[in-house]
Each structure stands twice: as C-alpha cells, then as structure tokens.
Design a protein around this motif. Structure first.
Motif, PDB file in Angstrom:
ATOM      1  N   ARG A  15      27.345  56.524  30.241  1.00  0.00           N
ATOM      2  CA  ARG A  15      28.063  55.322  29.787  1.00  0.00           C
ATOM      3  C   ARG A  15      27.168  54.078  29.831  1.00  0.00           C
ATOM      4  NH1 ARG A  15      30.722  59.084  28.653  1.00  0.00           N
ATOM      5  NH2 ARG A  15      32.921  59.470  29.069  1.00  0.00           N
ATOM      6  N   LEU A  16      26.028  54.200  29.176  1.00  0.00           N
ATOM      7  CA  LEU A  16      25.099  53.076  29.111  1.00  0.00           C
ATOM      8  C   LEU A  16      24.748  52.806  27.661  1.00  0.00           C
ATOM      9  CD1 LEU A  16      22.525  54.102  31.892  1.00  0.00           C
ATOM     10  CD2 LEU A  16      24.111  52.166  32.027  1.00  0.00           C
ATOM     11  N   LYS A  17      24.892  51.577  27.250  1.00  0.00           N
ATOM     12  CA  LYS A  17      24.443  51.211  25.912  1.00  0.00           C
ATOM     13  C   LYS A  17      22.987  50.770  26.004  1.00  0.00           C
ATOM     14  CE  LYS A  17      25.695  48.311  21.969  1.00  0.00           C
ATOM     15  NZ  LYS A  17      25.534  49.384  20.986  1.00  0.00           N
ATOM     16  N   PRO A  79      38.793  41.257  35.821  1.00  0.00           N
ATOM     17  CA  PRO A  79      38.173  40.578  34.679  1.00  0.00           C
ATOM     18  C   PRO A  79      39.216  39.862  33.812  1.00  0.00           C
ATOM     19  CG  PRO A  79      37.293  42.800  34.903  1.00  0.00           C
ATOM     20  CD  PRO A  79      38.433  42.680  35.876  1.00  0.00           C
TER      21      PRO A  79
ATOM     22  N   GLY B 324      33.404  47.658  34.879  1.00  0.00           N
ATOM     23  CA  GLY B 324      33.956  46.438  34.289  1.00  0.00           C
ATOM     24  C   GLY B 324      35.468  46.403  34.192  1.00  0.00           C
ATOM     25  N   VAL B 325      36.151  47.348  34.846  1.00  0.00           N
ATOM     26  CA  VAL B 325      37.609  47.388  34.717  1.00  0.00           C
ATOM     27  C   VAL B 325      38.304  46.566  35.812  1.00  0.00           C
ATOM     28  CG1 VAL B 325      39.657  48.860  34.753  1.00  0.00           C
ATOM     29  CG2 VAL B 325      37.615  49.600  33.517  1.00  0.00           C
ATOM     30  N   SER B 330      32.359  42.287  32.774  1.00  0.00           N
ATOM     31  CA  SER B 330      33.195  43.080  31.874  1.00  0.00           C
ATOM     32  C   SER B 330      32.983  42.590  30.453  1.00  0.00           C
ATOM     33  CB  SER B 330      34.659  42.905  32.295  1.00  0.00           C
ATOM     34  OG  SER B 330      35.490  43.695  31.493  1.00  0.00           O
ATOM     35  N   PHE B 337      35.199  53.351  25.301  1.00  0.00           N
ATOM     36  CA  PHE B 337      33.856  53.836  25.622  1.00  0.00           C
ATOM     37  C   PHE B 337      32.849  52.688  25.536  1.00  0.00           C
ATOM     38  CE2 PHE B 337      29.683  55.365  24.665  1.00  0.00           C
ATOM     39  CZ  PHE B 337      29.510  56.439  25.518  1.00  0.00           C
ATOM     40  N   ASP B 339      33.445  49.529  25.857  1.00  0.00           N
ATOM     41  CA  ASP B 339      33.645  48.583  26.966  1.00  0.00           C
ATOM     42  C   ASP B 339      32.774  48.993  28.150  1.00  0.00           C
ATOM     43  OD1 ASP B 339      35.614  47.430  25.450  1.00  0.00           O
ATOM     44  OD2 ASP B 339      37.290  48.049  26.720  1.00  0.00           O
ATOM     45  N   TYR B 340      32.879  50.277  28.511  1.00  0.00           N
ATOM     46  CA  TYR B 340      32.094  50.788  29.637  1.00  0.00           C
ATOM     47  C   TYR B 340      30.593  50.632  29.356  1.00  0.00           C
ATOM     48  CZ  TYR B 340      36.279  53.439  31.171  1.00  0.00           C
ATOM     49  OH  TYR B 340      37.514  53.824  31.598  1.00  0.00           O
ATOM     50  N   ALA B 341      30.187  51.150  28.199  1.00  0.00           N
ATOM     51  CA  ALA B 341      28.754  51.251  27.902  1.00  0.00           C
ATOM     52  C   ALA B 341      28.107  49.873  27.787  1.00  0.00           C
ATOM     53  CB  ALA B 341      28.536  52.067  26.635  1.00  0.00           C
ATOM     54  N   LYS B 342      28.856  48.923  27.223  1.00  0.00           N
ATOM     55  CA  LYS B 342      28.297  47.572  27.095  1.00  0.00           C
ATOM     56  C   LYS B 342      28.239  46.871  28.443  1.00  0.00           C
ATOM     57  CE  LYS B 342      28.714  45.835  22.456  1.00  0.00           C
ATOM     58  NZ  LYS B 342      29.617  45.283  21.431  1.00  0.00           N
ATOM     59  N   ARG B 344      28.047  48.180  31.384  1.00  0.00           N
ATOM     60  CA  ARG B 344      27.016  48.803  32.224  1.00  0.00           C
ATOM     61  C   ARG B 344      25.618  48.589  31.644  1.00  0.00           C
ATOM     62  NH1 ARG B 344      28.445  52.787  35.703  1.00  0.00           N
ATOM     63  NH2 ARG B 344      26.946  54.319  34.938  1.00  0.00           N
ATOM     64  N   GLY B 345      25.529  48.657  30.312  1.00  0.00           N
ATOM     65  CA  GLY B 345      24.229  48.473  29.659  1.00  0.00           C
ATOM     66  C   GLY B 345      23.676  47.080  29.904  1.00  0.00           C
ATOM     67  N   PHE B 348      23.514  46.288  34.237  1.00  0.00           N
ATOM     68  CA  PHE B 348      22.440  46.907  35.025  1.00  0.00           C
ATOM     69  C   PHE B 348      21.080  46.585  34.436  1.00  0.00           C
ATOM     70  CE2 PHE B 348      25.703  50.441  35.928  1.00  0.00           C
ATOM     71  CZ  PHE B 348      26.003  49.963  37.192  1.00  0.00           C
ATOM     72  N   ARG B 353      19.204  51.402  35.214  1.00  0.00           N
ATOM     73  CA  ARG B 353      19.619  52.259  34.099  1.00  0.00           C
ATOM     74  C   ARG B 353      18.784  53.545  34.067  1.00  0.00           C
ATOM     75  NH1 ARG B 353      19.618  47.389  30.987  1.00  0.00           N
ATOM     76  NH2 ARG B 353      17.814  48.079  29.820  1.00  0.00           N
ATOM     77  N   ILE B 356      19.975  55.889  36.785  1.00  0.00           N
ATOM     78  CA  ILE B 356      21.278  56.483  36.472  1.00  0.00           C
ATOM     79  C   ILE B 356      21.078  57.623  35.467  1.00  0.00           C
ATOM     80  CG2 ILE B 356      23.477  56.056  35.301  1.00  0.00           C
ATOM     81  CD1 ILE B 356      23.413  53.201  36.505  1.00  0.00           C
TER      82      ILE B 356
END
Lengths: 96, 469
Positions: A15-17, A79, B324-325, B330, B337, B339-342, B344-345, B348, B353, B356
C-alpha cells in the motif's frame, strides 16, 4: 535483479504509492540488499531449537485508562471528525 | 566552576541535593546552550515551552521532599521523538506523524516523571528508528557536535548530540540494531542497550518489536546506571518486559572475551585507527587484572544478514498500522486503496518505504523459507553461542562501530550504511545487554568500545566499563 513489475507489485502489496522516478533506484537497491541478505541461505535451518525469548503473558481483565479525558484526545486525532465519529470512506462499493 | 550544563547527572544531583544550585539554573544553562547550538546541530526537533515551569515545580518539590528526593529530581533530560509524553507531539521524525499528539505517557517517561526529571524537548532520529545516521529524518539531519560536516550517528542521533554538546545532562534513546550505541560512539558519550525486556516499551513507537529496547545516553557510566535503574522493571502494559530477577545473578569471573572471527574482518577497522583503540582497551583491561580469552562465535558471519531480514519483516508489519484512517497524515485519493497508498507513499520517507517493501518481499509466499525462516534459525544459533560463551566470560569486547562518524551524504547507498552495523546488531538478535563507552578520538573524532554481557547482567557492563572509563 528484480524487475520493474516486481517493484510495482511489492509497492501495491505494501500500500505504497511510488513516484515513477523512484522505481529504477528501488529496483537496484532492493536487488543489492536481497543479494546481500540472501547469504542466510547457507544457514542450516532447524539445527538449533528456537526458544521463544518471551512467553505469552495474559493480563488481568480489568478496566484501564481514564475513560473520558483520553477519549476526547483520541477523537481529536481523527483526520476527519463529525461530532464523536471518525468519517471514513465507504468500504463497500457498488459493482460496476 | 564550569557551566552547569556541562555537569554529569550525578554531579548535578549532588549539587541540587546540597542546595548549591537549583533545577531552574540547570534548565536555564541547558536552554542557553540549546539556543547557541541547536540551530546548527538540529539535535532537538522541539524544545518544550514549559521547561522552566517544570524546573520550578522540581525545586518546589525538593523543598517538600528534602533528603528523600529522587536523584533525578530536577535533572534536565532530552527524549527521543519516538517516546510518548502525554499532550506533546511524538512524530518518530516522520511526516506521517508530524502532527500526532500523544494521549498517554510511555512507561519509561512515567517513571522519569515520578522521579521528577525535567523534559527539555524531543530529539531528532532516523524516521521510525530506521537507519544509522539520523540522515533519514523527515526534518533534516542531526550534525555531529565534534564536526558539523559529519553525522551524529543514529538512530538516536539527536539524543546523543544533545548530550555530547551539553544541551542536556542525559537523554533517552531506543536501540533496535545499535541505535543507542552507534550515536554514542560517534558523539563520544555513553550509550546503554539494556537486556531485551528490561525496560518497558509501552509508549515507544514500535520499529522491530523483537529487537527494540529503550536505553540511556549519558556522559558517564554512573549516569547510565542511574537512568537505567529508574526506568527498568516489569510492566503490565508490555508483556515482553521482565522482572529485575528474571535471570539468575552472576558472579564476576574477571574474564573478557574477544572474538576470533573479528580477526578476519580486522581490516574493517584497522585502517581507521579503531583497531588500535580496540587493542589498547584489551591491554588496559589486562593491566587491571582481567584475563583475556579468545572466543568463537561462528554465527556472527550471517548475523547482519539475519538481522536485516527480521528488521524488514517486522517493520513492514509494524508500520502497516499507519494508514491515515484514525490518526496521522491522511491524503484523499480516488478510492480507498488510493487513500492508503497516497497517505503512506507521501507520509513515509524513502528508507522507510524501501524497508516496508523489502519486508513485504521476504515475508511473501515462496520467499519466506529462503529468508525469514533462515534468519530466525541463524538468530537461534547465535543466541545459543552467546549463552555458551557467557559461561566462561563476563563480557565480550568489540569496537562499537567500524569507523568514526562519516561525512553527511557519504553513505547514500543503503547497503553500505547497513554494513556499518556489524558490531551492534548481534546484541539485538540475542537480547543481550550492551554498552558503548567513549575511548578517545581517532583523527579528532570520538570512537567507542562496546561491551556485551549475559542476559540480565548490566552490572558486568558497568563494572568493566568503569575499568575502561
């Protein structure tokens, strides 16, 4: 060397962009690191019995914490907050 | 008399008890030094705005308590940014927690508060305690007080720099693979990683749960012992914490172990002059009546590789909670998906990264047996070898780091930075206590010698340490 697709697959699983520009560097770094840590393949597994360093410990089932004060502080960290609720995205979405 | 901020904790404590100085004066001396040097060094991410109020309270408390006051009452300390202090920001030097405010006290913090210590501020670190130089902080590198073109070490670089630059009398750090000992060595101060479980980790932001341990960074061994004795002990909030009598008491043999396998890697530190410091330490202990014994630890060879596999694996699972929840950064994307990936991306940093993703890799089906299960086997084997060695020696002596502090930016290749952890990670793999003690300088930069003792035998570290100090 792991492929670009594998890097993207890992990022998705984690789950990393990622930025497009990072991918090549990650490909190289992750490959180098995996090659180095891969030397554990020479270790014979199971020669030593793995003794857990700690046992599972159960706590007494007692109420803890300072109910109200702490609750407000936790709510404040949301948030997006509405009253005492944390506003999250709808998880179940319509099939399309 | 020297400036008050240059005192050790023990010296200051005596002066406070004797009424020669006040906690307010001590705090003011530290704040003055912080004002002078922190802008350049970046050791503190935040200096608390109520330091003098805390000190005033400590002075008032001393009036009331008199001789029964705790030796830490009124002592100004720096706290690593991954330990929760109620009502204050705790960011683990990450953008994802930049605005996170702790809702409770970490147990170690609670114990220091009960003792009456004064908290000066929160110190810089590698993001989520992943690194070895504080270059992975989201808020800029911490510079070495002895040479500001160099790193302070890490991950507790801010804490070590604060103590070395006399911007605090002592500090808390946390040690996952050397994160207390490495910056202590680079900055020329004492750093103790206690036995796994000796200090509760409730309220410590987790990096690698099977390695993490909170430890003191101080100017003297006596100070480290005082802080350790204050924060140690079993805690219902950390099921891995242990009682002080968990391990049987040991009788000192006056035998020091030196590792035969280190001879093979001697070139790693000989060129840097660290080899000479190492030999000198051995010589001086022999002079003081210690027997020197060569020991074999064949499992040291795969230790660093095993350490990093377990590190990646646990980091990837521990950091999965940041989504981010409920709290933290956040960022809204196109779907859940996203939301999470952005979040965390963007939340971090690059090293976090990378780890992980590496953890995700080594734990994935098909690779688990080749990496993670081999690493845990190597770990079990090393632990067994350590236990056998400690049947005949009090401590194992090694350098703390293979080099003095490196230049900022010098180790941009992540693998080259990992290799610098070779001496420090074994104690985390096995859970043994270890300490870094400053033994002078090489080319003008401080270096440390590391002692590792049997489980629960911090006393041996202090006792042999005093002989080296």
């Amino acid at each position: 060397m792991i492929s670009k697709e594998e890097v993207l697959q890992l990022a998705e699983l984690a789950r990393l962009k990622l930025d497009e520009s990072e991918v090549a560097g990650l490909q190289k770094d992750i490959s180098n690191i995996l090659e180095y840590v891969g030397q554990v393949s020479k270790v014979e597994a199971g020669t030593t019995k793995e003794v857990p360093m700690n046992n599972t410990v159960m706590r007494e089932d007692l109420p803890a914490g300072t109910a109200l004060g702490e609750r407000e502080e936790l709510l404040r960290a949301f948030p997006k907050r509405e009253g005492d609720y944390n506003v999250v995205r709808k998880i179940i979405q319509k099939d399309e | 008399m020297s400036n008050l901020n240059e005192l050790s904790i023990t010296e200051a404590s005596t002066k406070l008890a004797g009424g020669e100085i006040t906690a307010v004066q001590l705090a003011e001396a530290c704040l003055t030094e912080i004002k002078k040097r922190n802008k350049t060094l970046n050791a503190y991410l935040e200096v608390f705005d109520d330091v003098l109020e805390q000190a005033k309270k400590a002075d008032a408390l001393r009036q009331a308590q008199g001789k029964s006051a705790h030796p830490l009452l009124g002592i100004p300390l720096a706290i690593k940014d991954n330990m929760l202090i109620e009502g204050r920001t705790a960011s683990a030097a990450s953008k994802i927690l930049e605005n996170y405010v702790a809702t409770y006290d970490a147990t170690a913090i609670k114990k220091l508060k009960e003792a009456g210590a004064v908290f000066l501020g929160r110190t810089n670190m590698d993001e989520f305690a992943l690194g070895g130089s504080t270059e992975n902080s989201a808020f800029g590198v911490t510079k070495n007080p002895h040479d500001d073109s160099r790193v302070a070490g890490g991950t507790s670089g801010g804490s070590a720099a604060a103590v070395a630059a006399h911007m605090a009398l002592g500090a808390l750090g946390s040690d996952t693979g050397g994160s207390v000992r490495n910056p202590a060595s680079f900055c020329g101060v004492v750093g103790l990683k206690p036995t796994y479980g000796a200090v509760s980790r409730s309220g410590l932001i987790a990096a690698v749960s099977s390695f993490d341990q909170i430890g003191p960074i101080t100017k003297t061994i006596g100070d480290a012992e005082l802080l350790f004795n204050t924060i140690r002990g079993k805690d219902a909030l950390d099921s891995t914490s242990i009682d002080t009598n968990q391990y049987p008491a040991r009788i000192q043999k006056k035998v020091i172990g030196i590792v035969r396998e280190l001879n093979a890697t001697r070139e790693m530190f000989d060129v840097e002059g660290i080899g000479q410091k190492y030999k000198k330490a051995i010589f001086s202990l022999r002079e003081k009546g210690y027997e020197i014994k060569t020991i074999d630890l064949p499992s040291l060879a795969p230790a660093l590789a095993a350490y990093y596999i377990i590190n990646f694996a646990e980091v990837s699972s521990n950091l999965s909670r940041f989504d981010g929840v409920r709290y933290g950064l956040s960022i809204k994307g196109e779907n859940l998906f996203d939301d999470y990936a952005k979040s965390r991306g963007e939340g971090f940093g690059p090293e976090t990264r990378r780890r992980i993703m590496l953890g995700t890799y080594v734990l994935s089906a098909g690779y688990y047996d080749a990496y993670y299960s081999k690493a845990t086997a190597a770990r079990a084997q090393l632990r067994k070898e350590f236990e056998e060695v400690f049947e005949s020696v009090d401590v194992i002596l090694t350098p703390t780091m293979p080099t003095p502090a490196w230049l900022i930016g010098e180790k941009s290749d992540p693998l080259s930075a990992y290799l610098a952890d070779a001496f420090t990670v074994p104690a985390n793999l096995t859970g043994n206590p270890a300490i870094s003690i400053p033994v002078g300088t090489v080319d003008g930069l401080p270096v440390g010698i590391q002692l590792t003792a049997a489980h629960g035998d911090e006393q041996a570290l202090f006792s042999v340490g005093h002989a080296l100090e």
